[in-house]
Enzyme design. Structure first.
Site, PDB file in Angstrom:
ATOM      1  N   LYS A  57       0.684  -1.161  -0.055  1.00 56.93           N
ATOM      2  CA  LYS A  57       0.065   0.060  -0.154  1.00 56.93           C
ATOM      3  C   LYS A  57       0.704   1.325  -0.154  1.00 56.93           C
ATOM      4  CE  LYS A  57      -1.966  -1.195   4.033  1.00 56.93           C
ATOM      5  NZ  LYS A  57      -1.321  -2.427   4.252  1.00 56.93           N
ATOM      6  N   ARG A  93      11.266  -0.231  11.113  1.00 57.20           N
ATOM      7  CA  ARG A  93      10.233   0.335  11.959  1.00 57.20           C
ATOM      8  C   ARG A  93      10.171  -0.943  13.077  1.00 57.20           C
ATOM      9  NH1 ARG A  93       4.937   0.390   8.263  1.00 57.20           N
ATOM     10  NH2 ARG A  93       4.088  -0.782   9.969  1.00 57.20           N
ATOM     11  N   ARG A 139      -9.786   0.655   8.549  1.00 54.78           N
ATOM     12  CA  ARG A 139      -9.489  -0.741   9.041  1.00 54.78           C
ATOM     13  C   ARG A 139     -10.394  -1.389   9.729  1.00 54.78           C
ATOM     14  NH1 ARG A 139      -3.724   0.477   8.773  1.00 54.78           N
ATOM     15  NH2 ARG A 139      -2.551  -1.446   9.354  1.00 54.78           N
ATOM     16  N   ARG A 158      11.888  -4.679   5.009  1.00 48.02           N
ATOM     17  CA  ARG A 158      11.693  -3.481   4.598  1.00 48.02           C
ATOM     18  C   ARG A 158      12.580  -2.243   5.416  1.00 48.02           C
ATOM     19  NH1 ARG A 158       5.690  -1.660   5.433  1.00 48.02           N
ATOM     20  NH2 ARG A 158       5.882  -2.931   7.446  1.00 48.02           N
ATOM     21  N   ARG A 216      -0.473  -8.485  13.515  1.00 43.66           N
ATOM     22  CA  ARG A 216      -0.832  -7.652  12.355  1.00 43.66           C
ATOM     23  C   ARG A 216      -1.593  -8.430  11.379  1.00 43.66           C
ATOM     24  NH1 ARG A 216       4.651  -4.730  10.958  1.00 43.66           N
ATOM     25  NH2 ARG A 216       3.329  -3.856   9.213  1.00 43.66           N
TER      26      ARG A 216
END
Ligand code: AP5
Ligand code: ZN
Length: 215
Positions: free
Chosen positions: A13, A161, A88, A127, A172
Site C-alpha cells: 500500500k 520500524r 481498518r 523493509r 498484524r
C-alpha cells in the site's frame, strides 16, 4: 480523485501510494505514518499508540477517526487523497462515509492489493525507509539506485520500524483478517472494490493501478 487502498500489512500500500502521489498529485494519507510521527514527537496520541502498535493491534476507532477527519480538510488534499491504512474496521468505514458525505466528497474507488500471507513476512522484515523523507525500500526488492543513498532526497540515513519483526507481523495479520477483511465486504456491497494482484513486481502493480485510475 479520492481513493482507499486496502491490503494486508506488507501488501504494498505505502509503496504504491507514494508512486501514485508522485504521478497524479493526490496526497497519500497513511494513518500508520501519522501515528509513527506522533510516537516520534512524544505527543499524548503517540504515547497512547506506541504500545498498541508494538503489539500489532489496532489503535482505537475514536482516535483514528478524529485524526483523518481533520486531515482531509487540509489544503494539500484539495486535489484528492489516497487513504493508506484507513479505514481498518467497520466503525471507521461508517464514520468515513458520514464525514465525506458531510464535506460533500465522493469516493472514487477502493483498491484491494491482494497478496497471500506466505509472502508478507519476507516483505516486512526486509523493509527499511529513508530517515529524512520516508521513501520506502526493501533489502531485496527495492534497493536505492545508489547503495546507501536515498533516491528521493539524497539522505544517507535509513531506519526500520519497531513493529517489523516476525512476532508482531503475526498479530498484524490476525488483526487484518479479523477486523479489516469485513471492511472489504462492506465496500464490495457498494460495488466500489477493484482487486489488484499485489504479487507481481512493483512496476507491474503500478501499471495496473494507473490503468484503473485513468479509466
Ligand atoms: P501501517 O503503517 O498502516 O502498517 P500496515 O497496514 O501493517 O502496512 P505496512 O505499512 O506494513 O505495509 P504496506 O502495505 O504499506 O507495504 P509496503 O508498501 O511498505 O499501520 C501500523 C500500525 O498502526 C497498525 O498495526 C496499527 O497499530 C496502527 N494503525 C494504523 N492505521 C490504523 C487504523 N486506521 N486504525 C487502527 N490502528 C491503525 O511494502 C512492504 C515491503 O515490501 C517494502 O519493503 C516494499 O519495498 C516491498 N514491496 C512492496 N510491493 C512489492 C512487490 N510488488 N514485490 C516485492 N516487494 C514489494
Ligand atoms: Zn529520502
Amino acid at each position: 480523485k479520492r481513493i482507499i487502498f486496502m491490503g494486508p500489512p506488507g501488501g504494498g500500500k505505502g509503496t504504491q501510494a507514494q508512486r501514485l502521489e508522485d504521478k497524479f498529485g493526490i496526497k497519500q494519507l497513511s494513518t500508520g505514518d501519522m501515528l509513527r510521527a506522533a510516537v516520534a514527537a512524544g505527543t499524548e496520541l503517540g504515547k497512547q499508540a506506541k504500545q498498541v502498535m508494538d503489539a500489532g493491534q489496532l489503535v482505537s476507532d475514536d482516535l483514528m477517526i478524529g485524526l483523518i477527519s481533520e486531515r482531509v480538510d487540509q489544503p494539500d488534499c484539495a486535489n484528492g487523497f489516497i487513504l493508506d491504512g484507513f479505514p481498518r474496521t467497520i466503525p471507521q468505514a461508517e464514520a468515513l462515509d458520514a464525514l465525506m458525505a458531510d464535506k460533500g466528497m465522493d469516493l472514487d474507488a477502493v483498491i484491494e492489493l491482494r497478496v497471500p500471507d506466505s509472502l508478507l513476512v519476507e516483505r516486512i522484515t526486509g523493509r527499511f525507509s529513508c530517515a529524512k523523507c520516508g521513501r520506502g525500500y526493501h533489502d531485496k526488492y527495492q534497493q536505492p539506485k545508489v547503495e546507501g543513498v536515498c533516491d528521493a532526497c539524497g539522505s544517507t540515513e535509513f531506519k526500520r520500524r519497531a513493529d517489523d519483526n516476525a512476532e508482531t507481523v503475526t498479530s498484524r495479520l490476525e488483526a487484518y483478517h479479523k477486523q479489516t477483511a469485513p471492511v472489504l465486504a462492506y465496500y464490495e456491497e457498494k460495488g466500489k472494490v477493484h482487486v489488484v494482484d499485489g504479487t507481481k513486481d512493483i512496476d507491474q502493480v503500478t501499471d495496473d493501478l494507473v490503468a484503473i485510475l485513468e479509466k
